[in-house]
Write an enzyme that holds these catalytic residues in place. Structure first.
Site, PDB file in Angstrom:
ATOM      1  N   GLU A 136      66.131 -43.058 -19.995  1.00 13.75           N
ATOM      2  CA  GLU A 136      65.560 -42.215 -21.050  1.00 13.75           C
ATOM      3  C   GLU A 136      65.944 -42.741 -22.440  1.00 13.75           C
ATOM      4  OE1 GLU A 136      63.346 -40.305 -21.678  1.00 13.75           O
ATOM      5  OE2 GLU A 136      63.834 -38.273 -22.269  1.00 13.75           O
ATOM      6  N   THR A 190      58.446 -40.657 -29.592  1.00 10.96           N
ATOM      7  CA  THR A 190      59.644 -39.822 -29.755  1.00 10.96           C
ATOM      8  C   THR A 190      60.583 -40.416 -30.810  1.00 10.96           C
ATOM      9  OG1 THR A 190      59.490 -39.079 -27.488  1.00 10.96           O
ATOM     10  CG2 THR A 190      61.640 -38.868 -28.512  1.00 10.96           C
TER      11      THR A 190
HETATM   12  N1  HSE Z   1      64.438 -33.124 -27.590  1.00 13.84           N
HETATM   13  C1  HSE Z   1      63.676 -34.315 -27.732  1.00 13.84           C
HETATM   14  C2  HSE Z   1      63.035 -34.335 -29.101  1.00 13.84           C
HETATM   15  C3  HSE Z   1      62.615 -34.353 -26.672  1.00 13.84           C
HETATM   16  O1  HSE Z   1      62.476 -33.303 -29.490  1.00 13.84           O
HETATM   17  O2  HSE Z   1      63.105 -35.350 -29.787  1.00 13.84           O
HETATM   18  C4  HSE Z   1      61.811 -35.606 -26.670  1.00 13.84           C
HETATM   19  O3  HSE Z   1      62.454 -36.598 -25.959  1.00 13.84           O
END
Ligand code: HSE
Length: 321
Positions: A136, A190
């Site tokens: 991840e 992201t």
């Molecule tokens: N918590 C993470 C974000 C989720 O909002 O960046 C996406 O990987």
């Protein structure tokens, strides 16, 4: 090699997930029944990790084992068992990349879950979580957050209190909860969606956010639907990321006006989720939100799912290749 394995080939399903869930940036998430990835794994003589095929939404995905999420998590696991054997993998991406639905987490979990099914002495879920997090990390700019990996691997609604050591708490949810996802056909990376966030926040915003995060957990556990409704509110991340999603605030208003208990950005977006209490409401919310995007000529997909309490599952298992 035989001693290590109880079977040679497995096909698994690994689910998409909604993370953040309003006020729980990097700590809350829940798994969905659809969409999800499928992965076929075979144990082979030739040492190393070999990705033989990637299908579906594969336009950027590397087959290079050092760069592929599923392979990086698997490498961490194989290193932990002195894995001198070889593994062949086919990855069937059945969900959009960069969609905010935990696509990279689903792949990272799929490979470690699959190898664990084949092993005679399987690892625990918290050990698998640590391996999956390695995969991840490469998808999100080297930051370890487990809010997609945890629900994907454990199923259900999870609260990640910490990652090292992993401290994942399963939060019970009401049985009649439905989730509507609208996935606008744009991609948000992201890494980018994290870079635009402020590194410091106002204490008064933090206090309101803590209140909502804690109240959502209480609302889900009681259950108290009015409390759930009041708590899916994000004062810190949504005001910034909302601007990345065309008509986001209209989408949200539409969901709430059509009976949603709450609506916010799924993970880092662009998917938007809304919770409701019946399939009928979930479908109505989806079709009304779709109209909002159709008006601005933006294509979208709708997924309707209850919370998936199972997590990844075996599709088939065999001892012949
Ligand atoms: N918590 C993470 C974000 C989720 O909002 O960046 C996406 O990987």
């Amino acid at each position: 090699m035989k001693k290590l394995f109880k079977a040679k080939k497995v096909k698994v399903f690994s689910p998409a997930s909604v993370s953040n869930v309003g006020a729980g940036f990097d700590i809350f998430g829940f798994a969905l029944h659809i969409p999800g990835d499928e992965l076929v794994m075979k144990i082979v003589e030739k040492p190393g990790i070999h990705i033989t095929k990637i299908t579906g939404d594969d336009h950027h995905l590397p087959k290079d084992a050092k760069k592929n999420t599923a392979a990086v998590s698997l490498r961490a696991m194989m290193d932990a068992i002195d894995g001198k054997f070889g593994v062949e993998m086919e990855l069937h991406k059945k969900m959009p990349l960069g969609s905010g639905l935990g696509s990279s987490a689903a792949s990272a979990v799929a490979s470690v879950f699959a190898l664990n099914v084949l092993l005679r002495k399987p690892f625990s879920k918290s050990e698998l979580l640590m391996f999956a997090l390695e995969g991840e990390k490469i998808a999100s700019g080297n930051t370890a957050h487990a809010d997609n990996v945890a629900p994907c691997l454990y199923g259900g609604f999870t609260l990640v209190r910490g990652c090292s050591p992993p401290d994942v708490i399963a939060i019970p949810t009401p049985k009649d909860l439905y989730c509507t996802i609208i996935h606008p056909h744009i991609e948000i990376k992201t890494e980018f969606a994290r870079k635009i966030l402020r590194s410091q926040i106002k204490l008064s915003d933090a206090v309101r956010q803590w209140g909502n995060a804690s109240a959502l957990v209480a609302g889900l556990m009681k259950p108290d639907y009015d409390l759930i409704k009041r708590s899916i509110e994000d004062f810190i991340i949504e005001p910034i990321r909302g601007a990345l999603i065309p008509n986001y605030f209209i989408l949200k208003e539409t969901a709430l006006n059509n009976g949603a208990l709450g609506c916010s950005i799924s993970g880092s977006g662009p998917s938007v989720f809304a919770l409701s209490r019946s399939e009928k409401e979930a479908k109505l919310i989806g079709s009304e939100m779709k109209k909002v995007l159709t008006k601005i000529k933006l294509k979208s997909d709708i997924f309707i799912s209850k919370i998936n309490h199972e997590g990844p599952k075996i599709i088939s298992l065999s001892d012949t290749l």
